[in-house]
Scaffold this active site. Sequence first.
Site, PDB file in Angstrom:
ATOM      1  N   HIS A 155     -22.777  22.463 -46.595  1.00  0.00           N
ATOM      2  CA  HIS A 155     -21.581  21.737 -47.025  1.00  0.00           C
ATOM      3  C   HIS A 155     -20.992  20.973 -45.836  1.00  0.00           C
ATOM      4  CE1 HIS A 155     -21.930  23.642 -50.838  1.00  0.00           C
ATOM      5  NE2 HIS A 155     -21.564  24.846 -50.424  1.00  0.00           N
ATOM      6  N   HIS A 202     -29.788  22.033 -45.280  1.00  0.00           N
ATOM      7  CA  HIS A 202     -28.791  21.912 -46.348  1.00  0.00           C
ATOM      8  C   HIS A 202     -27.515  22.644 -45.948  1.00  0.00           C
ATOM      9  CE1 HIS A 202     -29.066  26.093 -47.984  1.00  0.00           C
ATOM     10  NE2 HIS A 202     -30.252  26.052 -47.403  1.00  0.00           N
TER      11      HIS A 202
END
Length: 356
Positions: A142, A140
């Site tokens: 951005h 995970h």
Amino acid sequence: MGLLRIMLPPKLQLLAVLVFGVAVLFLENQIQKLEESRGKLERAIARHEVREIEQRHTADGPRQEVALDEEDDVVIIYNRVPKTASTSFTNIAYDLCAKNRYHVLHINTTKNNPVMSLQDQVRFVKNVTSWKEMKPGFYHGHVSYLDFAKFGVKKKPIYINVIRDPIERLVSYYYFLRFGDDYRPGLRRRKQGDKKTFDECVAAGGSDCAPEKLWLQIPFFCGHSSECWNVGSRWALEQAKYNLINEYFLVGVTEELEDFIMLLEAALPRFFRGATELYRTGKKSHLRKTTEKKLPTKETIAKLQQSEIWKMENEFYEFALEQFQFVRAHAVREKDGELYILAQNFFYEKIYPKSN
């Protein structure tokens, strides 16, 4: 400062103000340096952990090929969009990883840059696909969508994501930069000290609340092409829609996060077994709330909605919402206000040739 004006002559008052201002700037600079040092330390620790894992598997000689069961040869990538309840959802993955026997890895990019360099794209694809010790893995970060197929990968990862009403996301991000949240309340934020409300920012035409700041969810789904980051690009919108349908296993919405988790648990129990109950019973501990957030007025919302950028981001959001609700409608049934996952609804018959 009132006492200073009474006790000191004007020249000394001015000098005191200047000294105070310099002291404040010095302290802010030192705080910034400490934050940068903390970031470097976190990255160094992460690299050290990776080296330790690799050394453990090479200590006894050449690295052996690890045979993985098909169920374990799975990687999920959650390329999380900022301020969409991504931390709340990721915390559930962390809480379940030991129990469900998978690894969680955070993709920490320098300055949270969502676009990787070409060489980093190659490294990342190689790491994700060949790092068998970390499979099954849940990555995970951005980072915008990256097409693994263009690198010649045979088995692509499973992409998932969550998006949010674009104005609500921007408002949340605006206040987050100024006041932080209840997850790490002591951390100094980039815009800390700026008390201007979102309404005041929009009325003044400020840069932090400009319509261009809405342009984020589309490029995150569009990917690493230059046109994806061209604000207001119709091509980027259509590419984002295409990727959502063809490259993402499931895309939920912040406003219906529990249903998103329920569908993931039903479809991917290897990772998400127990996630729905954990979310329901541990809601207060998992939800991350931006502090000091004030809802925008109708006038502020109406002004932003005049922008073509909002219209495009909202079109993408509505497209994602419709697709999510379509998937949900074919996967659950409602009874007494509660949703229940449907049992298997297909079977095999007329199997030939007949076995003796």
